[in-house]
Structures are given as C-alpha cells and as structure tokens.
Design a protein around this motif. Structure first.
Motif, PDB file in Angstrom:
ATOM      1  N   ALA A 127     -20.939  94.565   5.609  1.00 54.77           N
ATOM      2  CA  ALA A 127     -19.561  94.262   5.235  1.00 54.77           C
ATOM      3  C   ALA A 127     -18.609  94.768   6.305  1.00 54.77           C
ATOM      4  O   ALA A 127     -17.686  94.061   6.735  1.00 54.77           O
ATOM      5  CB  ALA A 127     -19.244  94.890   3.887  1.00 54.77           C
ATOM      6  N   ALA A 128     -18.840  96.011   6.773  1.00 53.17           N
ATOM      7  CA  ALA A 128     -17.984  96.575   7.815  1.00 53.17           C
ATOM      8  C   ALA A 128     -18.056  95.722   9.074  1.00 53.17           C
ATOM      9  O   ALA A 128     -17.030  95.409   9.694  1.00 53.17           O
ATOM     10  CB  ALA A 128     -18.410  98.003   8.110  1.00 53.17           C
ATOM     11  N   GLU A 129     -19.277  95.315   9.406  1.00 54.85           N
ATOM     12  CA  GLU A 129     -19.478  94.569  10.641  1.00 54.85           C
ATOM     13  C   GLU A 129     -18.778  93.211  10.578  1.00 54.85           C
ATOM     14  O   GLU A 129     -18.136  92.782  11.533  1.00 54.85           O
ATOM     15  CB  GLU A 129     -20.984  94.411  10.843  1.00 54.85           C
ATOM     16  CG  GLU A 129     -21.385  93.602  12.025  1.00 54.85           C
ATOM     17  CD  GLU A 129     -22.525  92.677  11.650  1.00 54.85           C
ATOM     18  OE1 GLU A 129     -23.568  93.176  11.196  1.00 54.85           O
ATOM     19  OE2 GLU A 129     -22.337  91.460  11.772  1.00 54.85           O
ATOM     20  N   VAL A 130     -18.916  92.546   9.428  1.00 48.50           N
ATOM     21  CA  VAL A 130     -18.264  91.243   9.304  1.00 48.50           C
ATOM     22  C   VAL A 130     -16.751  91.396   9.357  1.00 48.50           C
ATOM     23  O   VAL A 130     -16.052  90.601  10.000  1.00 48.50           O
ATOM     24  CB  VAL A 130     -18.695  90.559   7.999  1.00 48.50           C
ATOM     25  CG1 VAL A 130     -17.794  89.376   7.708  1.00 48.50           C
ATOM     26  CG2 VAL A 130     -20.108  90.096   8.121  1.00 48.50           C
ATOM     27  N   GLY A 131     -16.257  92.463   8.720  1.00 48.98           N
ATOM     28  CA  GLY A 131     -14.812  92.701   8.752  1.00 48.98           C
ATOM     29  C   GLY A 131     -14.322  92.819  10.177  1.00 48.98           C
ATOM     30  O   GLY A 131     -13.382  92.135  10.603  1.00 48.98           O
ATOM     31  N   ILE A 132     -14.991  93.668  10.955  1.00 54.01           N
ATOM     32  CA  ILE A 132     -14.590  93.855  12.354  1.00 54.01           C
ATOM     33  C   ILE A 132     -14.801  92.569  13.146  1.00 54.01           C
ATOM     34  O   ILE A 132     -13.945  92.134  13.932  1.00 54.01           O
ATOM     35  CB  ILE A 132     -15.404  95.005  12.972  1.00 54.01           C
ATOM     36  CG1 ILE A 132     -14.961  96.323  12.387  1.00 54.01           C
ATOM     37  CG2 ILE A 132     -15.264  95.019  14.467  1.00 54.01           C
ATOM     38  CD1 ILE A 132     -13.629  96.774  12.866  1.00 54.01           C
ATOM     39  N   GLY A 133     -15.984  91.919  12.924  1.00 53.97           N
ATOM     40  CA  GLY A 133     -16.302  90.711  13.679  1.00 53.97           C
ATOM     41  C   GLY A 133     -15.258  89.631  13.458  1.00 53.97           C
ATOM     42  O   GLY A 133     -14.757  89.028  14.413  1.00 53.97           O
ATOM     43  N   LEU A 134     -14.912  89.429  12.192  1.00 56.44           N
ATOM     44  CA  LEU A 134     -13.933  88.376  11.912  1.00 56.44           C
ATOM     45  C   LEU A 134     -12.573  88.734  12.488  1.00 56.44           C
ATOM     46  O   LEU A 134     -11.844  87.855  12.979  1.00 56.44           O
ATOM     47  CB  LEU A 134     -13.848  88.130  10.406  1.00 56.44           C
ATOM     48  CG  LEU A 134     -15.103  87.476   9.815  1.00 56.44           C
ATOM     49  CD1 LEU A 134     -14.961  87.312   8.322  1.00 56.44           C
ATOM     50  CD2 LEU A 134     -15.366  86.126  10.461  1.00 56.44           C
ATOM     51  N   ALA A 135     -12.225  90.032  12.453  1.00 58.57           N
ATOM     52  CA  ALA A 135     -10.952  90.446  13.043  1.00 58.57           C
ATOM     53  C   ALA A 135     -10.943  90.159  14.536  1.00 58.57           C
ATOM     54  O   ALA A 135      -9.944  89.690  15.093  1.00 58.57           O
ATOM     55  CB  ALA A 135     -10.709  91.927  12.789  1.00 58.57           C
ATOM     56  N   ILE A 136     -12.103  90.407  15.168  1.00 51.63           N
ATOM     57  CA  ILE A 136     -12.178  90.120  16.613  1.00 51.63           C
ATOM     58  C   ILE A 136     -12.017  88.622  16.857  1.00 51.63           C
ATOM     59  O   ILE A 136     -11.326  88.190  17.792  1.00 51.63           O
ATOM     60  CB  ILE A 136     -13.521  90.628  17.182  1.00 51.63           C
ATOM     61  CG1 ILE A 136     -13.535  92.146  17.181  1.00 51.63           C
ATOM     62  CG2 ILE A 136     -13.749  90.104  18.594  1.00 51.63           C
ATOM     63  CD1 ILE A 136     -14.839  92.743  17.611  1.00 51.63           C
ATOM     64  N   ILE A 137     -12.651  87.821  15.969  1.00 54.49           N
ATOM     65  CA  ILE A 137     -12.535  86.369  16.149  1.00 54.49           C
ATOM     66  C   ILE A 137     -11.076  85.927  16.015  1.00 54.49           C
ATOM     67  O   ILE A 137     -10.576  85.111  16.812  1.00 54.49           O
ATOM     68  CB  ILE A 137     -13.419  85.638  15.124  1.00 54.49           C
ATOM     69  CG1 ILE A 137     -14.885  85.918  15.447  1.00 54.49           C
ATOM     70  CG2 ILE A 137     -13.167  84.143  15.164  1.00 54.49           C
ATOM     71  CD1 ILE A 137     -15.837  85.407  14.423  1.00 54.49           C
ATOM     72  N   VAL A 138     -10.402  86.487  15.011  1.00 53.85           N
ATOM     73  CA  VAL A 138      -8.996  86.123  14.828  1.00 53.85           C
ATOM     74  C   VAL A 138      -8.184  86.502  16.061  1.00 53.85           C
ATOM     75  O   VAL A 138      -7.362  85.721  16.558  1.00 53.85           O
ATOM     76  CB  VAL A 138      -8.427  86.798  13.566  1.00 53.85           C
ATOM     77  CG1 VAL A 138      -6.920  86.633  13.511  1.00 53.85           C
ATOM     78  CG2 VAL A 138      -9.051  86.204  12.323  1.00 53.85           C
ATOM     79  N   ALA A 139      -8.449  87.714  16.596  1.00 54.69           N
ATOM     80  CA  ALA A 139      -7.713  88.159  17.776  1.00 54.69           C
ATOM     81  C   ALA A 139      -8.004  87.245  18.966  1.00 54.69           C
ATOM     82  O   ALA A 139      -7.104  86.874  19.726  1.00 54.69           O
ATOM     83  CB  ALA A 139      -8.080  89.606  18.102  1.00 54.69           C
ATOM     84  N   GLN A 175     -26.006  92.063  -4.354  1.00 59.70           N
ATOM     85  CA  GLN A 175     -26.129  90.988  -3.368  1.00 59.70           C
ATOM     86  C   GLN A 175     -25.145  89.872  -3.691  1.00 59.70           C
ATOM     87  O   GLN A 175     -24.385  89.427  -2.817  1.00 59.70           O
ATOM     88  CB  GLN A 175     -27.571  90.475  -3.433  1.00 59.70           C
ATOM     89  CG  GLN A 175     -27.810  89.166  -2.725  1.00 59.70           C
ATOM     90  CD  GLN A 175     -28.204  89.388  -1.288  1.00 59.70           C
ATOM     91  OE1 GLN A 175     -28.322  90.516  -0.852  1.00 59.70           O
ATOM     92  NE2 GLN A 175     -28.373  88.325  -0.544  1.00 59.70           N
ATOM     93  N   ILE A 176     -25.142  89.454  -4.952  1.00 61.23           N
ATOM     94  CA  ILE A 176     -24.223  88.374  -5.351  1.00 61.23           C
ATOM     95  C   ILE A 176     -22.783  88.814  -5.143  1.00 61.23           C
ATOM     96  O   ILE A 176     -21.960  88.097  -4.553  1.00 61.23           O
ATOM     97  CB  ILE A 176     -24.444  88.014  -6.829  1.00 61.23           C
ATOM     98  CG1 ILE A 176     -25.870  87.528  -7.059  1.00 61.23           C
ATOM     99  CG2 ILE A 176     -23.436  86.964  -7.277  1.00 61.23           C
ATOM    100  CD1 ILE A 176     -26.135  86.146  -6.640  1.00 61.23           C
ATOM    101  N   LEU A 177     -22.492  90.040  -5.618  1.00 59.19           N
ATOM    102  CA  LEU A 177     -21.099  90.519  -5.558  1.00 59.19           C
ATOM    103  C   LEU A 177     -20.611  90.618  -4.131  1.00 59.19           C
ATOM    104  O   LEU A 177     -19.538  90.123  -3.777  1.00 59.19           O
ATOM    105  CB  LEU A 177     -20.983  91.888  -6.227  1.00 59.19           C
ATOM    106  CG  LEU A 177     -20.915  91.892  -7.740  1.00 59.19           C
ATOM    107  CD1 LEU A 177     -20.836  93.316  -8.229  1.00 59.19           C
ATOM    108  CD2 LEU A 177     -19.703  91.116  -8.202  1.00 59.19           C
ATOM    109  N   ILE A 178     -21.396  91.307  -3.286  1.00 56.29           N
ATOM    110  CA  ILE A 178     -20.914  91.633  -1.939  1.00 56.29           C
ATOM    111  C   ILE A 178     -20.991  90.410  -1.036  1.00 56.29           C
ATOM    112  O   ILE A 178     -20.005  90.003  -0.427  1.00 56.29           O
ATOM    113  CB  ILE A 178     -21.708  92.802  -1.348  1.00 56.29           C
ATOM    114  CG1 ILE A 178     -21.468  94.042  -2.188  1.00 56.29           C
ATOM    115  CG2 ILE A 178     -21.295  93.043   0.092  1.00 56.29           C
ATOM    116  CD1 ILE A 178     -22.295  95.207  -1.775  1.00 56.29           C
ATOM    117  N   TYR A 179     -22.183  89.783  -0.966  1.00 59.90           N
ATOM    118  CA  TYR A 179     -22.330  88.683  -0.012  1.00 59.90           C
ATOM    119  C   TYR A 179     -21.630  87.440  -0.516  1.00 59.90           C
ATOM    120  O   TYR A 179     -20.731  86.905   0.123  1.00 59.90           O
ATOM    121  CB  TYR A 179     -23.808  88.403   0.230  1.00 59.90           C
ATOM    122  CG  TYR A 179     -24.427  89.372   1.186  1.00 59.90           C
ATOM    123  CD1 TYR A 179     -24.001  89.404   2.511  1.00 59.90           C
ATOM    124  CD2 TYR A 179     -25.400  90.258   0.796  1.00 59.90           C
ATOM    125  CE1 TYR A 179     -24.544  90.294   3.403  1.00 59.90           C
ATOM    126  CE2 TYR A 179     -25.957  91.150   1.681  1.00 59.90           C
ATOM    127  CZ  TYR A 179     -25.530  91.161   2.986  1.00 59.90           C
ATOM    128  OH  TYR A 179     -26.058  92.042   3.864  1.00 59.90           O
TER     129      TYR A 179
END
Lengths: 680, 240, 108
Positions: C78-90, B55-59
């Motif tokens: 993590a995957a979702e945030v990656g995509i979400g932030l990329a969409i925001i940047v776009a 949790q700490i590492l990833i988030y």
C-alpha cells in the motif's frame, strides 16, 4: 437526580469529575473565539463547579467506606508490559480532588472579573480548564504512568499560562524557564519510574501497595535511588532547591493563574507523589533524609529572599517555595499526613493571598495601565485599606494564617510540622527544627511586611492611581471571602492533641481520615523505626512547642507590622538597606545579596547555561561543520561521485533496462539455488 | 474447499492473463482485480479467512480505487496514449499552443531523438517472454524438487491456547465457550500473533506508512509560491 | 485441501506473469499493477507456508507468522503504491506523459 446518584452510577460520576473540565476546554478551545465573554467564562466555571459538586458528593457518599475504583481498560499492553488506565479515588486522592476542584471553582469565578478586559479571554479559560483536567488526572490516576500523564499535562498548562501574555518577551522567557526546569525534574522522575518498573514489573499503586511487604524486603540501595530520582521530579514540580528558580519567574502569568497553579495545586503535586509512594519512601532512609534537608534548606533560603522583595507577587512566590519546603520537611521526616495537612491549609490561605494581591493589582492597573511594574511594587503602595476594605480584611486573615498566628489554619499545620521535627529527637530532627523555626520567623515577617506596606501607612505612588483605586467587583471579592473563611476554619480539622484532648477529641478528623493511606507502609516498618507513628503523646513538649511558635509568630508579626505601617519605620529600614546619601547611595551588601536572590540565577547562568552554550558551540563547529558536514556529508558525496563517474557509463536512464537486469538476476539466482539444492 | 481452490486457481490465471495482455489500462485493472479476488479465494481455502478479508479490503477496496483515480488524473488510458510501442524516444510531444499531444511535432522529435546507441538497446517483447518463462521454469523445478512433506498439508490442531501459544486438542463446544482457545487463522489468533509476537515490526510498518503518506503528499502537491522544491507547473508544461 | 505444491505453482505462475508485465509494459500505471501482482503471488506463497507449518508444528506464533508477514507485505505494498502513484502524477505534471521511457533524465 435521585436516579443519577445511585451506586450504579459511581462509574459515571468518577469519570465526570475530570472529564467535565476537559469538555469545557474543548468547547472553549474550539468555539471560544465565536462566543461572548459571559458564555465562555460561564462554561468554564460551570464545568469546574459541576465537577466540584460531584466530587463533594462522592467524597461524602462513597469515599469514607471504601476507595472507588473505576473500570479500567488496557492503555498499553504487549508481551510482558501492561499499563491499565483507570481512576482511583481513595481518601488521599479524594481530599486532593476536593481541594483542587474547590479552589479552582473559586479561582474560575474570580477570573471572570479579573480577566474581563483581556482579549485572550476564551483562550485563558480553555487553558485553565485543561489545567484542572490534567491536575485531576494526576491525582485520580491509579498508576505512576497516569500520574505522569497529568504531571506533564500540568507542566504544559503552566508553560502556556505563564507565557499567556506571550507578546512580551520576558513572559515567554519565563514560560520557557519553567518548562525547562520541569523537564530536568521530569527526567529524574522518569528514571525513578523505570527503576520501580524494572524491579517490580508494575507501576500501579494498588498492585504495589498489595506487595508492600515485598517492597520492604527489597534491596534498600535500589529503593534509595528510585526515591531520590522520584524526588528530583518532585523538586522540579514543587520548586525545591536546586530547581526552584522557575517559580518566582512564573509570576509573569495572570495573577489567578499564580494562585491556582503556582500556589494551591500544581506545585503540591510533588508532595502528593511522595505521599502516594510513602510505602516505598519509608524504606529509603537516605532519600527521606535528603527530602527533609532539601525541604528545610529551601524553606529558610526562600524565606530570607522573600524578606526584601518589592514586588507583591514575588514575595508570595518565595513564600510559596518556602512553604513547600515546610511540606517536604514533614514528608522527609515520615509525617506524610502532616505534609498533606499543610498542603490542605496552604491551598486556601495562599490562594487567598494571591487573589487578594490580584485584586490590588487589578485596582491599580486600571489607571497605571496593564503590565506596569508600578502596579505590583509595594514601595509605591500604602494606605489602601480605606479604598479596598474587603481585600484588606481578607488578605490580613490570609497573612495571619500564613504566619501561623494561633487559631488560624496555618498555625495548626506549621506547628504540627515543627513538633514532628522536634519530637524525632536526633540530630537531624533538631537541625530541621532549627531551620523550620528560622523559616517561620521569616514567614511571619514578610507576611506582615506585605500587609503593612500595601494597606497601611501613606500612599507612596502615583496620586492619580490612588484616587481611582476602587474595591474590586463582586465576582472577585466573593471568592476572597469564601477563601478567608476556609483559611480560618481548615485548621480545626486537626487540632494538636494538647488542644484536642482537653475538649474530649481523642482522634482528630484529619488524622483519622488519612490513616488508611499509610496503613500498608506502617505495617511493614520494623519496631523502633523513625517513621512509625507514635500513639503516645507528650503534653508538656507539645504545650512548649505551641507556646514557642505562638510567641514567635505574634512577636515577629507585630514587629514587622509596626515597622512597615509607619513612615518612621520605613526610614529606619532604608537606613539598614542603603549607605550614603544622594548619588553616592549604595545598597548594603546583605541587602544586595538578598535582593539579587543570592545570585542563584547568575550562578546557574555561569555554571550550567554558559558551559552548555560553549559546549554546543564547540560541538557545532567540530562535530557538525567539520565532521558531519565536511567529512560525512560532503565527503561521502564526493566519494560516491568519484565512484559513480565510473559506473554511470552503464546507465541508460530507461526504467525497463534496470527491470531487465533485475529479472535476469532473479533467473540466475534461482537457477543457482536449484543447482546447489540438488547437489546436496 | 478443494472446489473453491480450483475455481480460484482458474479465475486467477484468467485475471493475470487479462492483466498482461490488455492494452487498455482499465481492462488491465479489471484483470488485476479478478486475480486479487481469486487470491482471496485461495487464502480462504488455505484456512486464512482474516487474510482473505484483508486482501479484499486493501487490494480490491483501496488500491484499485487509487489506480482508477490516477488513471483519471493522468488521462492516459492505453499503451498508445503514452507513445508508440517498440520505439525509444517516442513519448508524446505537446503543442505549446493547444496543450494537447501533437502527432506532427512528435514525428519530428522522434527523428531528432533517434540516437543509434540507445535504439540498439531496446528490449523487444519476445525477450520479456523469454526471461519470465525462464524464471517460471526455475521456480517450477524448485517446487517439484521440494521434499515429500510438501505433498499435502498436515492436520491442524482444533484450537490454540491463546495464553500459552501452544496447540491443544479441544472439542468444538469447548472452543465456543473458552475465550482463550483460538482456531487457526481467526482474527484473534492473527492479532495475538501481531501484538504478542511481532509488536516492533508492527510499529515500524506503521511508521513506514506514515512516511509514505507524507511522501505522497509532498510528491503530488502542486507548485506552492515561495516553497522551494515544488515544480512550477505552468512554466514547465510548455516544453515537455 | 489443495496440495501445497499446486498452490506454490500457482504463486510462481502469477509471479512470472507479473515479471512479464513489468518487463513489457511502458505505461507506468500498468507497470505498477504488474508489480502488485508479483507481491500478491508472494502473499499466496507466505500463506501456503504458514498453513504448511501449522500442519506440522502446533505453536500459535510460528503458525501465524506467515499470515503476519502477509499483512506486512500488504502494508508495504500500500505504501509503495501510494508513493508510486504520487511519482506518476508528478511525472505527468512535468512531462505530460506516463511513459516509463520518458523518464530518462537520470541517464549517464
């Protein structure tokens, strides 16, 4: 140094053998463009020579006492499936390791001279190192999976090196052909692996050999299928009927590559695999018979094609296919040690012949220009013996070994194969024997046809080229001389009993050396099986066999040489091959048939490639264009569009509104859940 | 353990409150981080040390940094930066000449864009409060009506047999010496669960992440000459 | 040891905070942050159930399944945030805003 070579460093040494060429590949692959020719070739050759030295040391020091097994680590492992990655050097793989690194060292050194004018110098050596690494993984791995890793690796390197001069279309096509033919075989090989894994739950040799008794008791139908599938793989890699077509085309690559990959090492991987799995094969009699017959037919078939080829490398290519057929003959008759022995001797004399032909081509290309087909056409050579004495002498030794002239290495191994077939004593044995003798006649004939046409008689080509033809540099002739020595001496490791007993050798070294590799299989064979090695010797039959093969080899060789080294002889051959005069001149049917390689490529084109092309066209139009594009893709899109025309009135486009819908839905659902849960 | 739990409980309430009340994005992110850290404490008190560390590492480690970076890229620090609150169609309007938001032009654009049909559908903040409170009531009611065995956690087995996957009772010394005995929540126990219990799910998630990486790269890249599908930034920034 | 119901209540509360944040924010990055809080609440719930199961049944795979799914949720988040932030940047490139209400091109 003494410290390095103590027994604790076994682990280091065993890994060093394959990893040194890999290191060479990485250095040349990454920095090759920025290095000069000397350092690039030096690193590549040095890596292989070092691993050869280590291999020799291990071979002498450790292998005779016990197999060396490296520490393993789990490569893949999940519940119920586990593959360990470790290296195993026992007597069989040790022998292969020695041949591979030894021949590869010589060929690397030879290439330094041969490739010196090529712009892809570093790329060439990178591929060559990668190939040596893959081949070593193939033979040193402890399981069929590691073998398959190397198997695919050598396939890839073969593709890269055949298409080395990729700017010319035919070379690229030849590379693709080799790759696809190999893929067909690999498919069979994988199915064979799956069958074995499915039944025994493991693919490691050590595990499987430990369970040899269990293998023997397994349903033979399964074993037959598994072995046939594995043999399909071997057919692809070792160029047997029906998948041999790629090997002659593979001559598009640089000549040292033909020597290393398509003669001495990679193509013998199939034999290695069959010999490795001998304890399975001996219980699959149908598969063994198929192996023997395919081998025999291939030997004769390729031998006859080799009789008429004009390209010096093509002759050697068909000769390789034919000799591989000999090896499979022996393997299919259960004489795996004989097959491996022929691999061993063949590696030296075939590499020698290829390198010699490379030397000739190199000398002629100098004036004719690179890639000129005339530099490989034997009808436009002749009399080169004065210009290239070392090449001539060494190649003649190679040809003598190949044709089985007595006291040269090929004689001993080929004789052992023929005697195995003869000694079997049933119909199959005699058929194989007959095929073998006919193929041996072809072998002797085309070998000395090659020598006669190339080095003797009068020069028939471009005068300018002859005047400038010269002996090759030292780095190219040295390997030739070393290989010529081995081509003579290698055979004495296994004298036939008829020759060995009178001089007091009870057990020839080679037979003794490899005995542990077959011990497990032999102990599970029932009494009276064809595949049991007999201990008794039939002096009379052996002497007769030796006499017959010697007479055939010498007679045919002298006959071929007499014809092809003299202009009158050539005239007679032309009369046999052509009818009519001038413009009306046509080839005689049998000559045309052989020259066009029995039209096998054309038959494949019509029967396999054509239908596939038509089927893919039909599939493209019907399935792709009509069904998928029109019905599924556009159809579903139109359906969605029609229905969404109704629904889109609701869409505001604001993310928040959708979020509200989602949250309210969640509230409703959890409230419903609460109601239902409390009612129960 | 119980003290750790209650501290984490209170801190995560504070963190989440920060997250939803702060106008400034960086402060909100700080609140999120606090909530995440406190959640790690909750995981620890629930005997899940590996999850706590992940949790700490990833988030806290990866995601928070990504948020910060995108905040930097987009240069939008607060709610006001992206438009006036409570009104639709009030996004920032840019002056083509300077390339910066212009208040005057924005007012004009707002007037033009105020369409009666849309502005009627805007959801005010009280409605958000109502919906989320309703959800909380439903959840709480569900939790309260859970059966009685949810009143406390049962005792853990002292170690699991890592080969037979069964709970076994062993002494602490045995756990130290026998490599096949795994305590609950330990890294080895979790990884055995992943690789022996759910290898397919694990592989599928790795594919998903791979796809996400590709997608992120494709979405966020700049205009490339000659490649269709990428936006020409220079051309489109004029009329936002 | 905390009581299961208390932990579950904490998870529910965090989840509802997340829902409120998602509904009330118009800054897309803050909206994503609230979404992360919701996912985190789910993680707490999964770990609670994992611990609860481990107290009742002593099989290893079953006891750790909840923790395994927590890891899966983290990966998906993590995957979702990656995509979400990329969409925001776009989106920011196109419209120079990170306003959720600005992206209305899909209306009607």
């Amino acid at each position: 140094m003494g410290d390095l070579f103590n027994s604790e460093n076994k682990e280091l040494l065993i890994w060093a053998v394959p990893l040194l060429p890999l290191l060479g590949f990485l250095i040349n692959g990454a920095f090759g463009r920025r290095m000069n020719l000397a350092s690039s070739g030096g690193i590549a050759s040095g890596a292989v020579v070092c691993s050869f030295i280590i291999a020799v040391y291990m071979f002498i020091q450790y292998v005779p006492t016990a197999p060396i097994m490296s520490d393993g680590y789990t490569w893949m492992g999940t519940a119920g499936f586990r593959i360990d990655f470790r290296l195993l050097v026992d007597r069989l793989s040790g022998l292969y390791m020695l041949v591979i690194t030894g021949v590869a060292s010589l060929i690397h050194i030879y290439s330094v001279g041969y490739m010196s004018h090529d712009e892809g110098y570093a790329r060439y050596f990178a591929y060559l190192n990668l190939f040596v690494f893959s081949m070593l993984m193939l033979v040193m791995g402890d399981s069929l999976v590691t073998l398959f890793l190397g198997w695919e690796g050598v396939g890839l390197c073969s593709y890269l090196l055949i298409g080395f001069w990729y700017k010319e279309m035919p070379n690229a096509i030849a590379g693709k052909k080799a790759f696809i033919a190999n893929r067909v075989g690999d498919f069979g090989f994988m199915i064979g692996m799956f069958l074995i894994f499915w039944h025994f739950g493991t693919l490691g040799y050590t595990d499987l050999i430990g369970r040899a008794a269990e293998v023997a008791a397994t349903d033979h139908t399964l074993l037959n299928w598994a072995c046939i599938c594995l043999f399909v793989g071997a057919c692809g890699k070792s160029a047997q009927i029906p998948l041999y077509v790629w090997l002659p085309d593979a001559m598009a690559g640089p000549t040292p590559v033909s020597a290393l990959i398509h003669a001495a090492t990679m193509v013998t991987a199939g034999i290695y695999m069959v010999a490795r799995m001998n304890f399975v094969f001996v219980h699959a009699e149908l598969a063994m018979d198929i192996v023997a017959i395919v081998g025999g037919v291939t030997a004769l078939f390729a031998g006859t094609i080799g009789l008429v080829q004009r390209d010096i490398k093509k002759v050697l290519a068909y000769s390789t296919v034919s000799q591989l057929g000999f090896m499979f003959m022996a393997a299919g008759l259960g004489a795996f040690h004989v097959a491996v022995f022929h691999v061993f001797t063949h590696a030296f004399f075939k590499a020698l012949l290829f390198l010699g032909s490379g030397s000739v081509i190199h000398a002629l290309e100098h004036t004719l220009g690179h890639g000129n087909p005339d530099s490989q056409d034997m009808w436009k050579m002749g009399g080169l013996k004065e210009k290239m004495p070392i090449t001539m002498a060494t190649m003649t030794i190679g040809a003598m070994a190949l044709s089985g002239i007595p006291l040269f290495s090929g004689f001993f191994s080929k004789d052992a194969i023929l005697f195995t077939a003869f000694h079997r004593g049933d119909l199959l044995g005699y058929i194989i024997y007959g095929l073998g003798v006919l193929a041996a006649i072809c072998t002797a004939f085309y070998s000395f046809r090659l020598i006669g046409l190339t080095f003797f008689g009068k020069w028939r080509g471009n005068e300018h080229a002859y005047a400038h033809a010269d002996e090759s540099p030292r780095s190219m002739t040295m390997p030739l001389i070393v290989l010529a020595l081995f081509a003579i001496l290698a055979g004495y490791l296994w004298l036939p009993p008829a020759l060995a007993h009178p001089i007091g050798i009870e057990h020839p070294w080679f037979e003794e050396w490899l005995a542990p590799a077959w011990a497990a299989a032999q102990s599970t064979l029932p009494e009276g099986s064809h595949y049991r090695f007999s201990t008794e010797h039939h002096m009379g039959a052996e002497w007769m066999n030796i006499l017959i093969s010697s007479v055939i080899a010498i007679g045919v060789a002298v006959f071929a040489f007499m014809i092809y080294s003299k202009p009158q002889g050539l005239e007679k051959v032309k009369k046999l091959a052509f009818v009519g005069e001038g413009d009306a001149q046509r080839m005689t049917p049998w000559y045309k048939l052989l020259l066009n390689k029995y039209y096998v490529d054309e038959i494949y084109e019509k029967l396999v490639i054509g239908p596939i092309r038509i089927a893919s066209d039909v599939l493209f139009v019907v399935v792709d264009v009509i069904v998928i594009d029109l019905l599924f893709v556009n159809g579903s899109a139109m359906l969605v569009k029609a229905s969404s025309d109704l629904g889109r009135k609701m869409q505001t486009g604001y993310v928040r509104h959708y979020l509200y819908a989602f949250a309210v839905g969640m509230v409703v659902l959890s409230a419903l859940f609460l109601l239902i849960a409390n009612q129960r | 353990m119980i003290a750790l739990f209650w501290i984490s409980f209170i801190v995560s309430l504070v963190g989440s409150a920060l997250l939803i009340t702060q106008k400034h994005a960086v402060y909100a992110l700080l609140g999120l981080l606090i909530a995440f850290g406190a959640s790690a404490g909750v995981f620890l008190s629930l005997d899940a040390p590996f999850i706590a560390v992940s949790q700490i590492l990833i988030y806290a480690g990866a995601l928070a940094v990504m948020f910060l970076f995108v905040l930097m890229f987009t240069d939008t620090r607060t709610e006001e930066d992206v438009g006036l609150p409570g009104a639709v169609g009030s996004r920032a309007v840019f002056d083509p000449a300077t390339g910066r938001p212009s208040k005057k032009k924005k007012k004009k654009a707002d007037e033009e864009e105020k369409k009666p049909a849309l502005s009627g559908m805007v959801m005010p903040k009280p409605m958000a409060v109502a919906v989320s409170l309703a959800l909380l009531v439903c959840f709480t009611a569900t939790i309260v009506t859970l059966p009685s065995d949810y009143n406390r956690f049962g005792p853990l087995p002292s170690a699991y047999d890592g080969i037979n996957f069964e709970g076994v009772e062993r002494s602490a010394d045995q756990i130290k010496t026998d490599p096949n005995l795994l305590p609950f929540g330990s890294t080895e126990a979790v990884s055995r669960t992943i690789f022996e219990g759910f290898p397919l799910a694990f592989e599928v998630v790795s594919l998903l992440i791979f796809a996400a990486v590709l997608g992120a790269v494709l979405l966020a890249r700049r205009h490339l000459v000659g490649i269709p599908g990428t936006q020409d930034v220079a051309k489109e920034s004029g009329h936002a | 040891m905390p009581e299961p119901k208390v932990v579950l209540f904490l998870a529910a509360f965090l989840f509802c905070c997340g829902v409120y944040g998602v509904l009330s924010r118009r800054h897309l990055i803050m909206l994503l942050m609230s979404l992360e809080l919701m996912l985190n609440a789910i993680n707490i719930m999964l770990v609670t159930f994992s611990r609860h199961w481990a107290g009742k049944n002593h099989d290893m795979l079953g006891s750790h399944a909840g923790q395994f799914f927590t890891l899966m949720v983290m990966a998906v988040a993590a995957a979702e945030v990656g995509i979400g932030l990329a969409i925001i940047v776009a989106l920011y490139r196109r419209k120079h805003t990170a306003d959720a209400d600005a992206a209305t091109d899909l209306k009607n």
